[in-house]
Write an enzyme that holds these catalytic residues in place. Structure first.
Site, PDB file in Angstrom:
ATOM      1  N   LYS A 177       0.863  -1.189   0.000  1.00  0.00           N
ATOM      2  CA  LYS A 177       0.000   0.000   0.000  1.00  0.00           C
ATOM      3  C   LYS A 177       0.892   1.228   0.000  1.00  0.00           C
ATOM      4  O   LYS A 177       1.502   1.587   1.001  1.00  0.00           O
ATOM      5  CB  LYS A 177      -0.921   0.049   1.215  1.00  0.00           C
ATOM      6  N   GLU A 252      10.057   1.476  10.338  1.00  0.00           N
ATOM      7  CA  GLU A 252      11.008   2.577  10.119  1.00  0.00           C
ATOM      8  C   GLU A 252      10.236   3.856  10.347  1.00  0.00           C
ATOM      9  O   GLU A 252       9.387   4.228   9.528  1.00  0.00           O
ATOM     10  CB  GLU A 252      11.521   2.561   8.664  1.00  0.00           C
ATOM     11  N   CYS A 286      13.093  11.049   6.782  1.00  0.00           N
ATOM     12  CA  CYS A 286      13.107  10.670   8.194  1.00  0.00           C
ATOM     13  C   CYS A 286      14.496  10.905   8.787  1.00  0.00           C
ATOM     14  O   CYS A 286      14.627  11.171   9.968  1.00  0.00           O
ATOM     15  CB  CYS A 286      12.679   9.213   8.354  1.00  0.00           C
ATOM     16  N   GLU A 387       9.223  16.218  14.954  1.00  0.00           N
ATOM     17  CA  GLU A 387       9.676  16.061  13.569  1.00  0.00           C
ATOM     18  C   GLU A 387       8.864  17.008  12.680  1.00  0.00           C
ATOM     19  O   GLU A 387       7.633  16.928  12.657  1.00  0.00           O
ATOM     20  CB  GLU A 387       9.462  14.613  13.118  1.00  0.00           C
TER      21      GLU A 387
HETATM   22  P1  ADP Z   1       3.664  10.283   6.819  1.00  0.00           P
HETATM   23  O1  ADP Z   1       3.553  11.386   7.811  1.00  0.00           O
HETATM   24  O2  ADP Z   1       5.037   9.940   6.392  1.00  0.00           O
HETATM   25  O3  ADP Z   1       2.655  10.351   5.700  1.00  0.00           O
HETATM   26  P2  ADP Z   1       2.009   8.207   7.895  1.00  0.00           P
HETATM   27  O4  ADP Z   1       2.359   7.294   9.000  1.00  0.00           O
HETATM   28  O5  ADP Z   1       0.802   9.048   8.042  1.00  0.00           O
HETATM   29  O6  ADP Z   1       3.313   9.026   7.701  1.00  0.00           O
HETATM   30  O7  ADP Z   1       1.845   7.432   6.519  1.00  0.00           O
HETATM   31  C1  ADP Z   1       2.731   6.448   6.065  1.00  0.00           C
HETATM   32  C2  ADP Z   1       1.926   5.371   5.385  1.00  0.00           C
HETATM   33  O8  ADP Z   1       1.085   4.770   6.350  1.00  0.00           O
HETATM   34  C3  ADP Z   1       1.015   5.860   4.258  1.00  0.00           C
HETATM   35  O9  ADP Z   1       0.979   4.899   3.233  1.00  0.00           O
HETATM   36  C4  ADP Z   1      -0.322   5.953   4.966  1.00  0.00           C
HETATM   37  O10 ADP Z   1      -1.426   5.846   4.081  1.00  0.00           O
HETATM   38  C5  ADP Z   1      -0.248   4.749   5.881  1.00  0.00           C
HETATM   39  N1  ADP Z   1      -1.167   4.797   7.031  1.00  0.00           N
HETATM   40  C6  ADP Z   1      -1.591   5.888   7.704  1.00  0.00           C
HETATM   41  N2  ADP Z   1      -2.459   5.520   8.688  1.00  0.00           N
HETATM   42  C7  ADP Z   1      -2.574   4.169   8.639  1.00  0.00           C
HETATM   43  C8  ADP Z   1      -3.318   3.191   9.393  1.00  0.00           C
HETATM   44  N3  ADP Z   1      -4.110   3.509  10.377  1.00  0.00           N
HETATM   45  N4  ADP Z   1      -3.174   1.899   9.039  1.00  0.00           N
HETATM   46  C9  ADP Z   1      -2.350   1.530   8.045  1.00  0.00           C
HETATM   47  N5  ADP Z   1      -1.647   2.399   7.291  1.00  0.00           N
HETATM   48  C10 ADP Z   1      -1.741   3.707   7.584  1.00  0.00           C
END
Ligand code: ADP
Length: 492
Positions: A177, A252, A286, A387
């Site tokens: 995903k 990560e 990161c 961050e």
């Molecule tokens: P960033 O701030 O780098 O976007 P996120 O953690 O929000 O960090 O997003 C990183 C990835 O995790 C993206 O692909 C996002 O769609 C996914 N993501 C965000 N929330 C969830 C969740 N509850 N379950 C699974 N994947 C998630």
């Protein structure tokens, strides 16, 4: 009326329109639409998982020998290199990184595929010496099953390959995903794996909302491992779900990495290195070196030089040659970055350079933000602790090693650190005392796929890369062979 073509997604080995919500990939430089998609739906996830599980358990895939899986990865690596320019351009459209950076991401992905091809071919089980003579044992590595891989938008193709390559090399199936903002590179990767001969169903690329599609993947009972790169809050949430399922995670996560300039450092190199560490990728990394500690004896001079470098960086259209800093991923993110800078000002921080979007009217449609240096804030301030994921550096002087270490380690994060010093012995001593997973000495943001990467503290769990990186996607089975003609001898 002309109806735009809906970009298909890759579900269970087939290219079709997702059944989820509409999703748009936009060019951060001007907001133009790169592609229109429909996200995967929860039903699409279900179908992809069931197919992945069947494909992974199939006798044909189970029977592939390591060198055969390696051959697929080697072909993907070749395909990536032969289409490097197209793939770099695609990522630049997706996330706005300058072309020089997205070219490096493609090269990195190609190298990763090769590396894990080699790791897979050369992986050996273990033959422990038994503790007595009446049996022998060996221990072999087996795949986990279906792996869920969830990635962020900042380095799509490289971080995606870092998960897919070891997982496939190990004999698993993968559901990827990608981040909502950057679905295109991941879909292109799927195309290359298909062309390279990966059997149907072993890889699905399921764009969509994290909280819907990501969560559906993570929660699915047939998904046996989560490999996640993204924010710490999301990572912690996924770790809870994984804990309930008793499955493993590789996480990560975020960072607030300190870079240290010692009194004896080569200042020209150090200043350039610090600027690169925070301002490349617009700080959307990161590992961005977002906290700067400079020995007080050279503090003023370093800051003067650093501000000069920051002013000279070319902020501009990421498709133009010679650009150092492109736009941030989107307007919402730029607002978040700007709000941190406002907070710094309100708390008494001095903005020495930047602190606003560029004035150039040619950049008005993109989510640009100028390289920014702030000083005058204590280490416990929000801007020094959280961050920001943007081109914002906070600088502080230090007097001695003890106070430096106390401040550098005063962070919930522990991803990386940089040290600039002419004295390697002192620098190594410092490196050993920093609570981080990677330390760069007299360099920054250099990466090698053969070197393990991961965070201390809230920056992550587990390590990616390195020869042992493949083991994160495997489980060990130990087998005992009895050699005693009377093997049990119980109550004789
Ligand atoms: P960033 O701030 O780098 O976007 P996120 O953690 O929000 O960090 O997003 C990183 C990835 O995790 C993206 O692909 C996002 O769609 C996914 N993501 C965000 N929330 C969830 C969740 N509850 N379950 C699974 N994947 C998630």
């Amino acid at each position: 009326m002309h109806k735009p073509r809906i970009q298909p997604i890759f579900i269970a080995g087939e290219w079709r329109t997702g059944r989820g919500a509409p999703l748009i990939s936009q060019f951060p430089a001007d907001g133009s639409v790169n592609a229109e998609l429909r996200a995967a739906s929860v039903e699409d996830v279900e179908e992809a998982v069931v197919m992945a599980d069947a494909a992974q358990r199939s006798a044909a895939w189970r029977a592939t020998l390591p060198h055969q899986r390696a051959a697929i990865l080697a072909r993907v690596s070749d395909l990536l290199l032969s289409r490097a320019e197209e793939l770099a351009a695609l990522q630049t459209r997706d996330n706005g990184k300058p072309l020089a950076e997205t070219r490096a991401l493609v090269a990195s992905a190609a190298g990763t595929a090769r590396y894990f091809a080699a790791a897979c071919e050369t992986l050996e089980g273990e033959l422990p010496t038994p503790r007595n003579g009446d049996f022998m044992t060996f221990s072999q590595y087996e795949p986990l099953g279906v792996v869920g891989a969830i990635t962020p938008w900042n380095s799509p193709i490289a971080s995606e390959m870092q998960k897919i390559a070891p997982a496939i090399a190990a004999g698993n199936a993968v559901l990827l995903k990608p981040a909502e903002a950057t679905p295109l590179a991941a879909l292109k990767l799927a195309e290359l794996f298909q062309e390279a001969g990966l059997p149907q169903g072993l890889l699905s690329v399921l764009p969509g909302r994290g909280s819907v599609i990501g969560e559906a993947i993570v929660r699915h009972p047939l998904v046996r491992k989560i490999s996640f790169t993204g924010g710490t809050t999301t990572g912690r949430h996924l770790a809870h779900i994984a804990a309930d399922k008793l499955i493993g995670t590789s996480l990560e996560l975020g960072g607030k990495s300190p870079t240290i300039i010692c009194a004896d450092a080569n200042l020209e190199q150090a200043v350039k290195g610090v600027a690169y560490g925070i301002f490349s990728s617009g700080g959307q990394a990161c590992i961005a070196g977002s906290r700067l500690f400079v020995h007080r004896s050279i503090y003023q001079s370093v800051l003067k030089q650093l501000c000069q470098v920051a002013r000279q960086l070319r902020v501009g259209h990421p498709e133009k040659p010679g650009i150092h800093v492109g736009p941030l991923i989107n307007e919402r993110h730029r607002e978040q970055v700007a709000s941190y800078v406002e907070r710094a000002r309100a708390e008494g921080g001095r903005v020495l350079v930047g602190g606003c979007p560029p004035e150039d009217s040619a950049l008005a449609d993109g989510s640009y933000y100028l390289p920014t240096v702030i000083e005058g804030l204590p280490n416990h301030s929000v801007v020094c602790q959280e961050e920001i994921f943007g081109p914002v550096l906070v600088a502080q002087p230090f007097d001695d090693e003890a106070s430096l270490l106390a401040q550098a380690n005063d962070s919930v994060y522990g991803l990386a650190a940089g040290i600039w010093s002419a004295d390697y012995r002192a620098a190594l001593k410092l490196a050993e005392q920093l609570e981080v997973g990677t330390v760069w000495i007299n360099t920054y943001k250099k990466f090698s796929i053969s070197t393990p990467f991961g965070g201390y503290k809230e920056s992550g769990l587990g390590r990616e890369k390195g020869r042992r990186g493949i083991l994160a996607y495997m489980q060990q089975k130990s087998i005992y062979l009895g050699l005693d003609p009377n093997p049990i001898g119980w109550c004789d």
